[in-house]
Design a protein around this motif. Sequence first.
Motif, PDB file in Angstrom:
ATOM      1  N   ALA A 250       0.589  -1.396  -0.150  1.00 10.34           N
ATOM      2  CA  ALA A 250       0.323   0.237  -0.240  1.00 10.34           C
ATOM      3  C   ALA A 250       0.776   1.131  -0.323  1.00 10.34           C
ATOM      4  O   ALA A 250       1.720   1.295   0.770  1.00 10.34           O
ATOM      5  CB  ALA A 250      -1.170  -0.139   1.380  1.00 10.34           C
ATOM      6  N   GLY A 251       0.124   1.950  -0.949  1.00 13.13           N
ATOM      7  CA  GLY A 251       1.466   3.707  -0.596  1.00 13.13           C
ATOM      8  C   GLY A 251       0.845   4.050  -2.148  1.00 13.13           C
ATOM      9  O   GLY A 251      -0.413   3.809  -2.557  1.00 13.13           O
ATOM     10  N   PRO A 252       1.494   5.416  -2.443  1.00 13.90           N
ATOM     11  CA  PRO A 252       0.651   5.619  -3.616  1.00 13.90           C
ATOM     12  C   PRO A 252       0.781   5.916  -5.203  1.00 13.90           C
ATOM     13  O   PRO A 252       1.727   4.749  -4.874  1.00 13.90           O
ATOM     14  CB  PRO A 252       1.884   7.126  -3.720  1.00 13.90           C
ATOM     15  N   GLY A 253      -0.253   5.626  -5.126  1.00 20.18           N
ATOM     16  CA  GLY A 253      -1.058   5.023  -7.279  1.00 20.18           C
ATOM     17  C   GLY A 253      -1.557   4.054  -6.338  1.00 20.18           C
ATOM     18  O   GLY A 253      -1.369   3.698  -7.881  1.00 20.18           O
ATOM     19  N   LYS A 254      -1.487   3.767  -5.664  1.00 21.91           N
ATOM     20  CA  LYS A 254      -2.180   2.611  -5.097  1.00 21.91           C
ATOM     21  C   LYS A 254      -3.341   2.149  -5.140  1.00 21.91           C
ATOM     22  O   LYS A 254      -3.743   3.008  -4.444  1.00 21.91           O
ATOM     23  CB  LYS A 254      -1.681   1.267  -4.044  1.00 21.91           C
ATOM     24  N   GLN A 255      -4.474   1.667  -5.262  1.00 20.86           N
ATOM     25  CA  GLN A 255      -5.977   1.177  -4.705  1.00 20.86           C
ATOM     26  C   GLN A 255      -6.451   0.885  -3.860  1.00 20.86           C
ATOM     27  O   GLN A 255      -6.115  -0.958  -4.447  1.00 20.86           O
ATOM     28  CB  GLN A 255      -6.890   0.918  -6.271  1.00 20.86           C
ATOM     29  N   LEU A 256      -6.897   0.978  -2.819  1.00 21.87           N
ATOM     30  CA  LEU A 256      -6.891  -0.060  -1.682  1.00 21.87           C
ATOM     31  C   LEU A 256      -7.936  -0.438  -1.147  1.00 21.87           C
ATOM     32  O   LEU A 256      -8.740   0.170  -1.497  1.00 21.87           O
ATOM     33  CB  LEU A 256      -5.819  -0.067  -0.747  1.00 21.87           C
ATOM     34  N   LEU A 257      -8.785  -1.547  -0.978  1.00 19.43           N
ATOM     35  CA  LEU A 257     -10.171  -1.861  -0.746  1.00 19.43           C
ATOM     36  C   LEU A 257      -9.573  -2.305   0.794  1.00 19.43           C
ATOM     37  O   LEU A 257      -9.017  -3.797   0.688  1.00 19.43           O
ATOM     38  CB  LEU A 257     -10.857  -3.018  -1.170  1.00 19.43           C
ATOM     39  N   ASP A 258     -10.145  -2.258   1.759  1.00 21.04           N
ATOM     40  CA  ASP A 258     -10.224  -2.213   3.321  1.00 21.04           C
ATOM     41  C   ASP A 258     -11.318  -2.906   3.478  1.00 21.04           C
ATOM     42  O   ASP A 258     -12.692  -2.848   3.966  1.00 21.04           O
ATOM     43  CB  ASP A 258     -10.395  -1.535   3.582  1.00 21.04           C
TER      44      ASP A 258
ATOM     45  N   ARG B  25     -10.423  -4.058  -9.895  1.00 16.60           N
ATOM     46  CA  ARG B  25     -10.978  -2.830  -9.865  1.00 16.60           C
ATOM     47  C   ARG B  25      -9.869  -1.643  -8.849  1.00 16.60           C
ATOM     48  O   ARG B  25      -9.448  -1.066  -8.736  1.00 16.60           O
ATOM     49  CB  ARG B  25     -12.002  -2.331  -8.755  1.00 16.60           C
ATOM     50  N   PHE B  26      -9.321  -3.083  -8.075  1.00 14.15           N
ATOM     51  CA  PHE B  26      -7.980  -2.969  -6.489  1.00 14.15           C
ATOM     52  C   PHE B  26      -6.700  -2.887  -7.080  1.00 14.15           C
ATOM     53  O   PHE B  26      -6.898  -4.472  -7.579  1.00 14.15           O
ATOM     54  CB  PHE B  26      -8.557  -3.296  -5.171  1.00 14.15           C
ATOM     55  N   ASP B  27      -5.798  -2.495  -6.757  1.00 16.54           N
ATOM     56  CA  ASP B  27      -4.616  -3.114  -6.554  1.00 16.54           C
ATOM     57  C   ASP B  27      -4.223  -4.157  -5.186  1.00 16.54           C
ATOM     58  O   ASP B  27      -3.154  -5.507  -5.416  1.00 16.54           O
ATOM     59  CB  ASP B  27      -3.424  -1.905  -6.546  1.00 16.54           C
TER      60      ASP B  27
END
Length: 131
Positions: A39-47, A102-104
């Motif tokens: 997880a970091g800049p430019g990443k799409q994350l789903l929690d 949809r998410f990285d």
Amino acid sequence: MTSLRDFEYAGWQKAAEHYEPFAALTRLFVEPLLDAAEAGPGKQLLDIACGTGVVSQRAVARGAATHGIDFAPNMVAAAKLHCPEAEILQADAEALPFADARFDAVVSNFGIHHVEHPDRALAEARRLQRR
């Protein structure tokens, strides 16, 4: 007979306002989880099963564009207060409202074991994660 889903829903609706002492324990695992998810800049994350937003807060702080979902409205409200920078939605982990890939990264910190059908929730997580 009450289903696991009904039991969990009722419990998490009540727990939202008193969750912070327990959240302190779950915070111990957040950084390693987000490290593993890169997880970091430019990443799409789903929690998934974001609760009060503990993981979402840290993901946003790392620069990830973060979405959180929880099925308990009181938890969603708490997460929106604690992490206004994330997009927090009420949703079912077993039927997520997002397009494929949809998410990285898709993460859940102590959440999957609270869903009625963990296999469905994990299949949804896999569907949403880019490969």
